[in-house]
Structure formats: structure tokens, C-alpha cells
Design a protein around this motif. Sequence first.
Motif, PDB file in Angstrom:
ATOM      1  N   TYR A  93       0.753  -1.168  -0.085  1.00  0.00           N
ATOM      2  CA  TYR A  93      -0.150   0.161   0.042  1.00  0.00           C
ATOM      3  C   TYR A  93       0.923   1.232  -0.124  1.00  0.00           C
ATOM      4  CZ  TYR A  93      -4.122  -2.457   0.887  1.00  0.00           C
ATOM      5  OH  TYR A  93      -5.375  -3.412   0.721  1.00  0.00           O
ATOM      6  N   GLY A 187      -7.002  -4.384  -4.973  1.00  0.00           N
ATOM      7  CA  GLY A 187      -7.850  -3.590  -5.879  1.00  0.00           C
ATOM      8  C   GLY A 187      -8.243  -4.743  -6.993  1.00  0.00           C
ATOM      9  N   THR A 188      -8.015  -6.202  -6.813  1.00  0.00           N
ATOM     10  CA  THR A 188      -8.413  -7.054  -7.728  1.00  0.00           C
ATOM     11  C   THR A 188      -9.607  -7.699  -7.255  1.00  0.00           C
ATOM     12  OG1 THR A 188      -7.308  -8.833  -6.965  1.00  0.00           O
ATOM     13  CG2 THR A 188      -5.954  -7.477  -8.482  1.00  0.00           C
ATOM     14  N   ARG A 211      -6.321  -1.234 -13.744  1.00  0.00           N
ATOM     15  CA  ARG A 211      -7.390  -1.053 -12.904  1.00  0.00           C
ATOM     16  C   ARG A 211      -7.144  -1.314 -11.384  1.00  0.00           C
ATOM     17  NH1 ARG A 211     -10.660   2.951 -13.495  1.00  0.00           N
ATOM     18  NH2 ARG A 211     -11.748   2.073 -11.485  1.00  0.00           N
ATOM     19  N   ALA A 212      -6.202  -2.108 -11.158  1.00  0.00           N
ATOM     20  CA  ALA A 212      -6.098  -2.937  -9.650  1.00  0.00           C
ATOM     21  C   ALA A 212      -5.560  -1.568  -8.788  1.00  0.00           C
ATOM     22  CB  ALA A 212      -5.095  -3.999  -9.622  1.00  0.00           C
ATOM     23  N   ASN A 215      -8.267   0.924  -8.027  1.00  0.00           N
ATOM     24  CA  ASN A 215      -9.382   0.172  -7.211  1.00  0.00           C
ATOM     25  C   ASN A 215      -8.680   0.345  -5.844  1.00  0.00           C
ATOM     26  OD1 ASN A 215     -10.812  -0.214  -9.288  1.00  0.00           O
ATOM     27  ND2 ASN A 215     -10.231  -2.326  -9.595  1.00  0.00           N
ATOM     28  N   ARG A 216      -7.364  -0.095  -5.772  1.00  0.00           N
ATOM     29  CA  ARG A 216      -6.811  -0.151  -4.217  1.00  0.00           C
ATOM     30  C   ARG A 216      -6.839   1.259  -3.400  1.00  0.00           C
ATOM     31  NH1 ARG A 216      -0.768  -0.290  -5.260  1.00  0.00           N
ATOM     32  NH2 ARG A 216      -1.244   1.764  -5.705  1.00  0.00           N
ATOM     33  N   ASP A 217      -6.422   2.135  -4.291  1.00  0.00           N
ATOM     34  CA  ASP A 217      -6.322   3.418  -3.763  1.00  0.00           C
ATOM     35  C   ASP A 217      -7.555   4.154  -3.413  1.00  0.00           C
ATOM     36  OD1 ASP A 217      -3.659   3.235  -4.078  1.00  0.00           O
ATOM     37  OD2 ASP A 217      -3.232   4.744  -5.678  1.00  0.00           O
ATOM     38  N   LEU A 219     -10.284   2.503  -2.668  1.00  0.00           N
ATOM     39  CA  LEU A 219     -10.901   1.877  -1.645  1.00  0.00           C
ATOM     40  C   LEU A 219     -10.324   2.316  -0.350  1.00  0.00           C
ATOM     41  CD1 LEU A 219     -11.271  -1.749  -2.987  1.00  0.00           C
ATOM     42  CD2 LEU A 219     -13.138  -0.484  -2.080  1.00  0.00           C
ATOM     43  N   ASN A 239     -15.449  -4.000  -1.401  1.00  0.00           N
ATOM     44  CA  ASN A 239     -14.213  -4.755  -2.165  1.00  0.00           C
ATOM     45  C   ASN A 239     -14.870  -5.373  -3.233  1.00  0.00           C
ATOM     46  OD1 ASN A 239     -12.127  -3.761  -0.660  1.00  0.00           O
ATOM     47  ND2 ASN A 239     -12.240  -5.989   0.524  1.00  0.00           N
ATOM     48  N   THR A 243     -14.314  -3.633  -7.354  1.00  0.00           N
ATOM     49  CA  THR A 243     -13.439  -4.410  -8.074  1.00  0.00           C
ATOM     50  C   THR A 243     -14.246  -5.376  -9.052  1.00  0.00           C
ATOM     51  OG1 THR A 243     -13.376  -6.414  -6.677  1.00  0.00           O
ATOM     52  CG2 THR A 243     -11.602  -4.548  -6.199  1.00  0.00           C
TER      53      THR A 243
END
Length: 244
Positions: A93, A187-188, A211-212, A215-217, A219, A239, A243
Motif C-alpha cells: 500500500y 484492488g483485484t 485498474r487494480a 481500485n486499491r487507492d 478503496l 471490495n 473491483t
Amino acid sequence: MKMGIIGAGNIGATLANRLSVQGHEVKLANSRGPESIAELARKVGALAVDRQEAVREVDVIILSIPFDKHTELAELMRDVPESVIVIDTSNYYPFRDGDIIEIREGKPESVYASETVQRHLIKAWNAVLAETLKEKGQDAGSPSRIAIPVAGDDSAAKSVVMELVSQSGFDAFDAGMLSESWRQQPGTPAYCTELDAAELRAALQAANKARAPLNRDALIREFMSAGDHLTHDVIVKRNRAVTA
């Protein structure tokens, strides 16, 4: 089996407990010394040791540390025999671990970690929330058993780890080579979404590498702003939604 776990946070301590009740001999270590985790180790059925002792005369080493701490372990792992299986449960992260250019440019986290500690790694237990690991394990064959992905290049070592995952209460799903482990990164669709084996297979296939991290950031921003209002079920639901 004889195991050493480096990292006594929620994941490391829970794994120590789940594996010790299966009859494994578990040594538990952290960065502050055995005195700081003596009571915790006793509660989870492990022996509190320093990090040097945790990697001595064991069959399996589990790294359950913040991602940016891998740089501290290369020297520690130098004299560990190649026959010892090393499992990594960590996730990257950027807000916590800093901006690592190689990962930002597409190198899978686990490949970077493997190069950093100079060991072949098996990626496991990274795509499960601490509460999921602690509370939602079920016996093999249970129809609602949650599956979690396991990635690595050594098929024999991966087979051992998949059995340990099963012993911890979850179906182990072979997620392929370590180079494909980005499919189970934050992010997946496979990351911390509590899927069964069939759903997990589809989620791994549906992963979008570009995209991962977005998505991670997204979330993380959402979860940090939610504060105390966040529940485990909300995290899993969000999540899945973000995702999908």
C-alpha cells in the motif's frame, strides 16, 4: 512441521494459532523482541522468540510483515537452507509503504518482495481479511468454505502451502506462477472478497492489471474516511463492488 512466523500482527498471530492447533510447532517473532509478545505467543500456542531464532531449524517460514519491511530480511534469510519454504502474506500500500517505482510500473508485488529478500516466495493468505481468517475458517468439504489464492513457482513447495491453507480453514486455489500473483493483489476481484473456489477462479481471470492500483487507492481513501463506522461486512461488500 516446524514453523517460524515473523510478524505478530492480526494475520501472523492468527496463523500461529490456527497452525499450532493442527499440531505444528510454531515460533513467533516480531521486530521488538520476544518479551513484547510473550503473552500473545502463549495464548496462540506458539513460542516467542527473536527473529534469528524464528528462521533457525524450521521447515516453513511465514513472513507476515508490512511490505516495506522486506528490506530488513535479506541478511536474516541468508543462511536459511533452500529447502525451507518461505511464505509471504504481505500487501503493498503506497500510503504506508512509500512509492516503489518498480511496482508502480507494473512489477508484481510478490516478485519485488522475492527479489528483495533474495528467496523464492509462495504468496498465500494475503487476500484474506484478518477477521475472515480468524472467524470464517471451515472444515474441508463445507459447501460455503471460502477459497483463497496461492501463487508460486515451486510446485512442490506450493503443494505444501496449499495443504497448510486448507488446515487453516480455507480452500486453497492454485493461482499460478509468482509473476501472475498480481491477480490477487489489492484492488483485484480476488482480494478480500470471500469467494468460493468457483467464484475465485472467475475473479482471478477477471483481474485487470491497470485498474487494480486505482481500485486499491480508491478503496483505501473510502475506508480511511469511514473511520469507526466501517464493519467487516461493509469492507467485503465494497471490495466486491469496486473491483467487480
